[in-house]
Scaffold this motif. Structure first.
Motif, PDB file in Angstrom:
ATOM      1  N   CYS A  42      -3.149   2.486  36.049  1.00 55.73           N
ATOM      2  CA  CYS A  42      -3.026   3.823  35.457  1.00 55.73           C
ATOM      3  C   CYS A  42      -2.205   3.768  34.168  1.00 55.73           C
ATOM      4  N   THR A  45      -4.162   2.025  31.381  1.00 51.66           N
ATOM      5  CA  THR A  45      -5.272   2.852  30.886  1.00 51.66           C
ATOM      6  C   THR A  45      -4.758   3.984  29.995  1.00 51.66           C
ATOM      7  N   ALA A  46      -3.731   4.684  30.481  1.00 44.68           N
ATOM      8  CA  ALA A  46      -3.194   5.812  29.698  1.00 44.68           C
ATOM      9  C   ALA A  46      -2.514   5.297  28.434  1.00 44.68           C
ATOM     10  N   ARG A  49      -4.732   4.591  25.718  1.00 45.18           N
ATOM     11  CA  ARG A  49      -5.237   5.837  25.117  1.00 45.18           C
ATOM     12  C   ARG A  49      -4.132   6.528  24.317  1.00 45.18           C
ATOM     13  N   ARG A 100     -17.122   5.575  38.600  1.00 42.98           N
ATOM     14  CA  ARG A 100     -16.758   5.510  37.175  1.00 42.98           C
ATOM     15  C   ARG A 100     -16.014   4.238  36.826  1.00 42.98           C
ATOM     16  N   TYR A 101     -15.305   3.655  37.781  1.00 46.68           N
ATOM     17  CA  TYR A 101     -14.673   2.350  37.534  1.00 46.68           C
ATOM     18  C   TYR A 101     -15.093   1.436  38.686  1.00 46.68           C
ATOM     19  N   ASP A 105     -16.597  -3.475  36.516  1.00 51.89           N
ATOM     20  CA  ASP A 105     -15.615  -3.211  35.462  1.00 51.89           C
ATOM     21  C   ASP A 105     -14.375  -4.079  35.648  1.00 51.89           C
ATOM     22  N   THR A 373     -10.118  13.417  38.511  1.00 50.03           N
ATOM     23  CA  THR A 373      -8.908  13.036  37.761  1.00 50.03           C
ATOM     24  C   THR A 373      -7.726  12.666  38.644  1.00 50.03           C
ATOM     25  N   TRP A 408      -7.468   4.161  37.254  1.00 47.78           N
ATOM     26  CA  TRP A 408      -8.225   4.327  36.010  1.00 47.78           C
ATOM     27  C   TRP A 408      -8.587   5.798  35.789  1.00 47.78           C
ATOM     28  N   ALA A 409      -9.041   6.459  36.868  1.00 42.81           N
ATOM     29  CA  ALA A 409      -9.450   7.872  36.762  1.00 42.81           C
ATOM     30  C   ALA A 409      -8.287   8.725  36.257  1.00 42.81           C
ATOM     31  N   GLN A 412      -7.375   7.990  32.598  1.00 43.04           N
ATOM     32  CA  GLN A 412      -8.290   8.603  31.629  1.00 43.04           C
ATOM     33  C   GLN A 412      -7.968  10.073  31.407  1.00 43.04           C
ATOM     34  N   ALA A 413      -7.304  10.681  32.396  1.00 41.11           N
ATOM     35  CA  ALA A 413      -7.087  12.127  32.340  1.00 41.11           C
ATOM     36  C   ALA A 413      -5.716  12.487  31.771  1.00 41.11           C
TER      37      ALA A 413
END
Ligand code: FDA
Length: 414
Positions: A42, A45-46, A49, A100-101, A105, A373, A408-409, A412-413
């Motif tokens: 997490c 991933t964040a 971003r 989604r992941y 992946d 999310t 990951w979810a 992404q959020a």
């Protein structure tokens, strides 16, 4: 000189920092509690971003469960990952994140880091080298996202006001509009596992589905303690509990039953229910009657010993009370023996508990979370991921895949 005595700040480059209550509070976009598989994924991933992320763990190193997993080689995913291989009060919840992941992946990520791996059995992927590579990979990904990682400091307090989560950890304070609960479940407390995720979730009004040990050895009592003599004996079986059935190895232990088949059914087993064992899953119907016709002089325990480990064949023969030659045994007795061998009823009196459970089933109820999310529906900015959530995978890499996918979810959020 004095410079050395200056208070330690774990984030000096990100301004603005603000003073509140005479305490230096560092501002982030998101604070992730727990640097296990889910929290690391997490935060990475964040961070990638462009979110300013703080990842906090009370342990002195990240990913301790990754390090001991899969006998030190980490069974990091399973190529047969599918939602029906997870238990949850809401069996649909895991679908979105898992789709989604995917395992693919994660394999791509592992490949990009040049980590060699192999399939061991049943779609289970392991590192050729060491689980340390997986932790190093995730830490590199966190560094790529400039996520701050704070280790060795316990979380003392979490407050929520004015849309900000304020976390005190060690002697420091950080604040962010998003907080991710990734502190896992209470299985293997001696490794630092706690029920902290549940306490925090309850504090914010989320429900918790009763946590119970899963992927855990079962214990036998009463008459069945006699099976403990077989400690160390393993054989391939089909084990059944409720509607679940797994064809893998079972192992007798000095406390009861273990081995992959038993660990798998333990997640489905409930106190008071039987566990059925087919000791001869490869034998066709009427194999005993056929044997009686073909080899009438053969002793029952000899025949069984051809298909099962000797000590187990002996113990089962004793319990069936079938000593002597097949020729002297009435057909209906052999039919009954075949039925019992195909569905031997054990009545476990418990499990070996959280101390020995590979995962915890139950946990933060998915009712209150968005499946896309992982955000709490009623508490904007609060997220829960990984094992602390009421999603529990089969044995074989499924639990890490959930940690990656849910992490990951949320990442992404954020
Ligand atoms: P995880 O437990 O990994 O991380 C939680 C983190 O939070 C920890 O680092 C902990 O220190 C920290 N924490 C807890 N309380 C805290 C607090 N109050 N304050 C601050 N930090 C806190 N799965 C699989 O798919 N393949 C496998 O091969 C194995 N093998 C395996 C072996 C063994 C022995 C065990 C015990 C488990 C496995 N598993 C497994 C299961 C897998 O390890 C597990 O499902 C994941 O690690 C869960 O990841 P999480 O990030 O959710 O929690």
């Amino acid at each position: 000189g004095r410079g050395l005595a200056e208070p330690r700040r774990d984030c000096s480059s990100w301004d603005p920092s603000l003073r509140r209550d005479d305490e230096l509070t560092t501002l982030y976009d998101a604070i992730v509690l727990g640097a296990g598989g889910a929290g690391l994924m997490c935060a990475a991933t964040a961070g990638q971003r462009e979110r300013r992320v703080l990842l906090i763990d009370h342990a002195d190193q990240p990913g301790k469960k990754i390090l001991i997993s899969g006998g030190g080689r980490c069974n990091f995913t399973n190529i047969h990952t599918a939602p029906d291989r997870y238990l949850s009060a809401n069996p649909h919840f895991a679908k979105s994140a898992l789709s989604r992941y995917t395992a693919r992946d994660f394999i791509d990520l592992v490949d990009r880091h040049g980590i060699a791996w192999h399939e061991k059995t049943l779609g289970q992927l392991f590192c050729d080298g060491s689980a340390r590579q997986i932790v190093a990979m995730l830490m590199e990904e966190c560094a790529k996202g400039a996520a701050r990682v704070s280790l060795g400091k316990p979380v003392r307090d979490v407050e929520h006001a004015d849309g900000q989560f304020r976390v005190r950890y060690g002697e420091l304070t950080a604040s962010a509009p998003a907080l991710v609960i990734a502190t896992g479940g209470p299985s293997i407390p001696k490794m630092g596992a706690t029920g902290f995720a549940y306490d925090l979730a309850r504090k914010f009004g989320l429900k918790v589905v009763e946590p119970r040990p899963a992927l855990v050895p079962l214990t036998l009592g009463g008459d069945e303690v006699l099976f403990r003599e077989l400690s160390g004996v393993a054989t391939e079986v089909v084990a059944r509990a409720g509607k679940a059935a797994f064809r893998e190895a079972a192992l007798f232990t000095h406390k009861g039953l273990s081995g992959p088949a038993i660990l798998q059914v333990s997640s489905y087993w409930r106190h008071g229910e039987p566990v059925g064992i087919d000791f001869l899953p490869a034998s066709g119907r009427h194999w005993l009657l056929d044997a009686k016709r073909e080899r009438p002089r053969t002793h029952f325990h000899t025949l069984l010993g051809e298909r099962l480990p000797g000590r187990l064949a002996e113990a089962l023969t004793k319990r069936l009370g079938l000593w002597g030659e097949l020729a002297n045994m009435p057909d209906r007795k052999l039919e009954e023996a075949e039925r019992r061998l195909a569905d031997w009823q054990f009545s476990p009196n418990g499990t070996e508990g959280f101390a020995k459970a590979e995962v915890t089933a139950g946990g933060i109820s998915t009712d209150g979370l968005s499946s896309r999310t992982m955000e709490a529906k009623r508490v904007p900015g609060l997220y829960a991921i990984g094992e602390g959530v009421d999603v529990t995978g089969w044995l074989g890499g499924y639990n890490f895949q959930w940690a990656w996918a849910s992490g990951w979810a949320a990442g992404q959020a954020l």
